[in-house]
Motif scaffolding. Structure first.
Motif, PDB file in Angstrom:
ATOM      1  N   UNK A 134       6.733   0.577  13.793  1.00  0.00           N
ATOM      2  CA  UNK A 134       6.305   1.134  12.502  1.00  0.00           C
ATOM      3  C   UNK A 134       5.030   0.427  12.073  1.00  0.00           C
ATOM      4  N   UNK A 135       4.024   1.189  11.696  1.00  0.00           N
ATOM      5  CA  UNK A 135       2.785   0.597  11.190  1.00  0.00           C
ATOM      6  C   UNK A 135       2.687   0.854   9.691  1.00  0.00           C
ATOM      7  N   UNK A 136       2.536  -0.219   8.935  1.00  0.00           N
ATOM      8  CA  UNK A 136       2.365  -0.129   7.487  1.00  0.00           C
ATOM      9  C   UNK A 136       0.889  -0.358   7.161  1.00  0.00           C
ATOM     10  N   UNK A 137       0.349   0.501   6.324  1.00  0.00           N
ATOM     11  CA  UNK A 137      -1.033   0.340   5.871  1.00  0.00           C
ATOM     12  C   UNK A 137      -1.037  -0.183   4.444  1.00  0.00           C
ATOM     13  N   UNK A 138      -1.881  -1.162   4.209  1.00  0.00           N
ATOM     14  CA  UNK A 138      -2.056  -1.662   2.842  1.00  0.00           C
ATOM     15  C   UNK A 138      -2.849  -0.622   2.060  1.00  0.00           C
ATOM     16  N   UNK A 142     -15.054   5.634   2.838  1.00  0.00           N
ATOM     17  CA  UNK A 142     -13.705   5.180   3.139  1.00  0.00           C
ATOM     18  C   UNK A 142     -13.785   4.006   4.117  1.00  0.00           C
ATOM     19  N   UNK A 143     -12.961   3.011   3.892  1.00  0.00           N
ATOM     20  CA  UNK A 143     -12.948   1.842   4.764  1.00  0.00           C
ATOM     21  C   UNK A 143     -11.639   1.800   5.545  1.00  0.00           C
ATOM     22  N   UNK A 144     -11.614   0.997   6.571  1.00  0.00           N
ATOM     23  CA  UNK A 144     -10.394   0.798   7.354  1.00  0.00           C
ATOM     24  C   UNK A 144      -9.428  -0.038   6.517  1.00  0.00           C
ATOM     25  N   UNK A 145      -8.193   0.422   6.421  1.00  0.00           N
ATOM     26  CA  UNK A 145      -7.189  -0.291   5.639  1.00  0.00           C
ATOM     27  C   UNK A 145      -6.545  -1.378   6.494  1.00  0.00           C
ATOM     28  N   UNK A 146      -6.296  -2.533   5.893  1.00  0.00           N
ATOM     29  CA  UNK A 146      -5.522  -3.539   6.620  1.00  0.00           C
ATOM     30  C   UNK A 146      -4.145  -2.962   6.953  1.00  0.00           C
ATOM     31  N   UNK A 147      -3.576  -3.384   8.063  1.00  0.00           N
ATOM     32  CA  UNK A 147      -2.276  -2.869   8.469  1.00  0.00           C
ATOM     33  C   UNK A 147      -1.447  -3.967   9.117  1.00  0.00           C
ATOM     34  N   UNK A 148      -0.172  -3.677   9.250  1.00  0.00           N
ATOM     35  CA  UNK A 148       0.732  -4.578   9.968  1.00  0.00           C
ATOM     36  C   UNK A 148       1.695  -3.700  10.754  1.00  0.00           C
ATOM     37  N   UNK A 202      -3.742  -2.508  -3.567  1.00  0.00           N
ATOM     38  CA  UNK A 202      -2.482  -3.239  -3.384  1.00  0.00           C
ATOM     39  C   UNK A 202      -2.784  -4.720  -3.176  1.00  0.00           C
ATOM     40  N   UNK A 203      -2.082  -5.565  -3.900  1.00  0.00           N
ATOM     41  CA  UNK A 203      -2.293  -7.010  -3.768  1.00  0.00           C
ATOM     42  C   UNK A 203      -1.711  -7.518  -2.451  1.00  0.00           C
ATOM     43  N   UNK A 204      -2.141  -8.711  -2.044  1.00  0.00           N
ATOM     44  CA  UNK A 204      -1.585  -9.350  -0.854  1.00  0.00           C
ATOM     45  C   UNK A 204      -0.074  -9.504  -0.995  1.00  0.00           C
ATOM     46  N   UNK A 205       0.351  -9.929  -2.174  1.00  0.00           N
ATOM     47  CA  UNK A 205       1.775 -10.158  -2.434  1.00  0.00           C
ATOM     48  C   UNK A 205       2.569  -8.847  -2.325  1.00  0.00           C
ATOM     49  N   UNK A 206       2.048  -7.771  -2.890  1.00  0.00           N
ATOM     50  CA  UNK A 206       2.730  -6.487  -2.841  1.00  0.00           C
ATOM     51  C   UNK A 206       2.832  -5.965  -1.401  1.00  0.00           C
ATOM     52  N   UNK A 207       1.746  -6.139  -0.632  1.00  0.00           N
ATOM     53  CA  UNK A 207       1.769  -5.710   0.766  1.00  0.00           C
ATOM     54  C   UNK A 207       2.778  -6.547   1.556  1.00  0.00           C
TER      55      UNK A 207
END
Length: 132
Positions: free
Chosen positions: A99-103, A1-7, A107-112
């Motif tokens: 709120x933290x959203x995880x990609x 498992x890898x770390x997911x990009x988040x915002x 999921x594509x860049x556009x969808x995220x």
């Protein structure tokens, strides 16, 4: 498992944190402020079923607490459960909703970007409602 990009997104709200916390952790309020994809919410036993534009999802919140933790998990039609970390933090006479959203995997860049834009709109709606 890898770390997911988040915002991580936040918004300042001029309302007591206890009131905002009570509002955001009540699933019955979702159709009012999570307007980007929620059509309706209903209780089914211990679960909350959220009717969305695509398919129903199941919603479960962290236990009520005095710390403003409003984390919630959504289980989508595929059976995947996604954590949505959320906090209501005191900020002067009001609060900050964070709120933290995880990609999600695949999921594509556009969808995220679309997902995080929807969250930003929903947070602005929450602010409008809470500051009335």
């Amino acid at each position: 498992m890898t770390v997911q990009p988040s915002k991580t997104l936040s918004i300042s709200i001029e309302r007591r944190p206890e009131e905002v916390y009570a509002y955001v952790t009540n699933p019955e309020n979702f159709p009012e402020w999570v307007t980007s994809f929620v059509k309706s919410v209903r209780r089914s036993g211990e679960d909350w079923i959220v009717e969305t534009m695509e398919a129903p999802i199941t919603l479960k919140f962290a236990d009520k607490n005095d710390y403003g933790v409003a984390d919630h998990w959504v289980t989508v039609a595929t059976g995947q459960t996604i954590l949505n970390p959320m906090r209501v933090v005191p900020n002067g006479s009001g609060c900050e909703v964070v709120f933290t959203a995880f990609r999600q995997p695949g999921m594509s860049d556009e969808s995220f970007a679309n997902d995080t834009a929807m969250i930003e709109r929903d947070l602005r709606t929450l602010k409008r409602i809470m500051e009335k």
